[in-house]
Design an enzyme around this catalytic site. Structure first.
Site, short mmCIF file in Angstrom:
data_model
loop_
_atom_site.label_atom_id
_atom_site.label_comp_id
_atom_site.label_asym_id
_atom_site.label_seq_id
_atom_site.Cartn_x
_atom_site.Cartn_y
_atom_site.Cartn_z
N GLU A 77 0.89 -1.17 0.00
CA GLU A 77 0.00 0.00 0.00
C GLU A 77 0.92 1.21 0.00
O GLU A 77 1.43 1.62 1.04
CB GLU A 77 -0.88 0.00 1.27
CG GLU A 77 -1.83 -1.17 1.39
CD GLU A 77 -3.03 -1.07 0.46
OE1 GLU A 77 -3.26 0.02 -0.10
OE2 GLU A 77 -3.70 -2.09 0.28
N CYS A 125 -2.31 9.64 2.19
CA CYS A 125 -1.99 8.93 0.94
C CYS A 125 -3.06 9.16 -0.11
O CYS A 125 -2.75 9.24 -1.30
CB CYS A 125 -1.78 7.44 1.20
SG CYS A 125 -3.19 6.66 2.00
#
Ligand code: NAD
Length: 494
Positions: free
Chosen positions: A233, A267
């Protein structure tokens, strides 16, 4: 384990915690203890695990303010923002525990005509011990996206939090100990890069990594030494698209929050905005209004850059944009302080500037005029990342969202997908691969086991040396009946 890791408050520089640094030996011991516990964890079944995880959820919820304080001290983010990420993590914990049985449990599937005498079943079995390496920007929500799904699937976890937020990681492991005293179901190990490398090399069955793409590549290379599978991720450069038919004030309000909240250290934060030519000026006015009054500082809505080195990255992206003909509508080079950075809106920034191509991870956003939504889609899809994104459009939201190359998209809101536990979370390209959250997130921490069980003798026994011409002819006739027609229609056989 003689060296110590000091956790610092990014605003005051105070030491808020000291933790022993784990080396390969202490990590090996942690993994061994975790492995020893997995037979019990598997044996209590989905219902038993659901009960334990529900008790843990209760502990975290009742002590949420205490955890938020640790997050606040280690990251500098406002207490209320810390509470928000904890709340979302709690909701994911409930979903993962509540859905594991239905998603992963044994089920029967159709065996098909050729194997009609078989009962076909599959189930998703836990891998064993999962290593989790986390970042600091959402030190609860992000690693818990791996931890709780791995636990609910029947694994034990060894977790290395970011060196910037070791206290948060330790708090999470300790809070599970309140439910299972002296447990090793979730163990926290501490340190910087070498500790992460040691965890990758330990006797684990999978590694779930969240962090930058650059570190993700190193993690993958280390795990490859022992063929350990990974979930990566990584970072993003999310775009928000604004169509000509939207409520500009609402779109701008959401865009400002998506770009500046958590001081841009998200993010799936909004880093680029592409606006239809017809509403560009109006949107920019509204966005400027929405950003007005949003301040970074002690007591402000935005905290500091948690990592000191990030200040230089943000400054370099702003300076590069301005040097290449860009303009700051608010903020700019002067907005970058020692540790706090004020919201910055950049316009007229060329598409090959750092502020467009690289993850900035600060409270800055670029706003670009496009002639139509086709151009918006093309530019949004232009980069190497593909994590999240957003579309604002009254009539074409779903259509435009479908055309975006990203793992997740919110229509007429920002970041909503992260709060929906049933939706998988993850990216494409340099944003990584694999999924946390949702059904995919549960399956990510399992391996599939498929079984066939013969329930009656086959009409023709194909897997026997007694098979003869009669069976071969019958098989060919059956195949022609089943599949021959399809190839004739498509003209492949002719
Ligand atoms: P980072 O890559 O610097 O560090 C992440 C973790 O990896 C830390 O725990 C670190 O100690 C560890 N690490 C460092 N070197 C290692 C090595 N060689 N081997 C193993 N582990 C190692 O990232 P960061 O600064 O902590 O986090 C910010 C990044 O994380 C941003 O790029 C952000 O976009 C990304 N992020 C992604 C998601 C997502 O879900 N996709 C969520 C949050 C943050």
């Amino acid at each position: 384990m003689t060296e110590k890791l000091e956790s610092l408050n990014p605003i005051t520089g105070d030491v808020v915690g000291t933790y022993p640094i784990d080396d390969a030996d202490s990590i090996a011991a942690a993994v061994q203890r975790a492995r020893a516990l997995t037979p019990w964890w598997v044996s209590i079944g989905y219902d038993g695990r659901k009960e334990v995880l529900a008790q843990w959820r209760g502990v975290i919820t009742r002590r949420m303010a205490q955890l938020a304080q640790v997050v606040h001290e280690e990251t500098g983010k406002p207490h209320a923002d810390a509470t928000l990420e904890i709340g979302l993590a709690i909701d994911h914990l409930a979903w993962a525990a509540g859905h594991a049985k239905k998603v992963l449990g044994r089920r029967t599937v159709n065996a098909g005509l050729l194997m009609a005498n078989q009962v076909a079943e599959l189930e998703y079995k836990p891998l064993g011990v999962v290593g989790v390496i986390g970042p600091w920007n959402y030190p609860v929500f992000t690693p818990m996206g791996s931890i709780v799904y791995a636990l609910a699937a029947g694994n034990a976890v060894v977790f290395k939090p970011s060196e910037h937020t070791p206290g948060v990681g330790q708090w999470l492991a300790d809070s599970l100990s309140e439910v299972l005293p002296d447990q090793s179901l979730l163990t926290c190990v501490h340190g910087i890069g070498p500790t992460g490398t040691a965890l990758c090399r330990a006797d684990i069955d999978k590694l779930a990594f969240t962090g930058s793409a650059a570190t993700g590549k190193k993690v993958m290379a280390t795990c490859a030494e022992n063929l350990i599978p990974v979930v990566i991720e990584a970072g993003g450069k999310d775009a928000l698209l604004v169509d000509q038919d939207v409520d500009l004030a609402a779109a701008a309000d959401a865009a400002a929050w998506g770009a500046f909240s958590n001081a841009g250290q998200t993010c799936v934060g909004v880093e680029r905005i592409y606006v239809h030519d017809k509403v560009y000026d109006g949107f920019l006015t509204e966005l400027t209004k929405a950003a007005d009054g949003v301040r970074a500082g002690v007591g402000g809505q935005l905290g500091p850059m948690t990592m000191e080195s990030q200040v230089g990255v943000v400054r370099s992206h702003i300076e590069d944009a301005l040097a290449r003909g860009g303009r700051a509508v608010i903020g700019g080079a002067d907005a970058v302080g020692d540790r706090f950075i004020q919201p910055t809106i950049l316009v007229d920034v060329p598409e090959d500037s750092l502020a467009i191509t690289e993850e900035t991870f600060g409270p800055t956003v670029t706003v670009t005029r496009v002639k139509d939504m086709d151009e918006a889609v093309e530019l949004a899809n232009g980069g190497k990342y593909g994590l999240g994104g957003a579309v604002f459009s009254k009539t074409r939201g779903a259509e435009l969202a479908q055309r975006l190359r990203s793992g997740m998209t919110s229509v007429n809101s920002v970041i909503a997908f992260a709060g929906v536990p049933s939706l998988p979370f993850g990216g494409v390209g340099d944003s990584g691969f694999g999924r946390i959250h949702g059904e995919d997130g549960l399956k990510e921490f399992t391996y599939t086991h498929a079984t066939t069980r013969q329930r009656m003798k086959p009409l023709m026994n194909l897997t026997s040396f007694t098979r003869g011409q009669k069976e071969d002819t019958a098989f060919a006739t059956l195949l022609t009946a089943l599949h021959g027609r399809a190839s004739r229609v498509r003209g492949i056989a002719d």
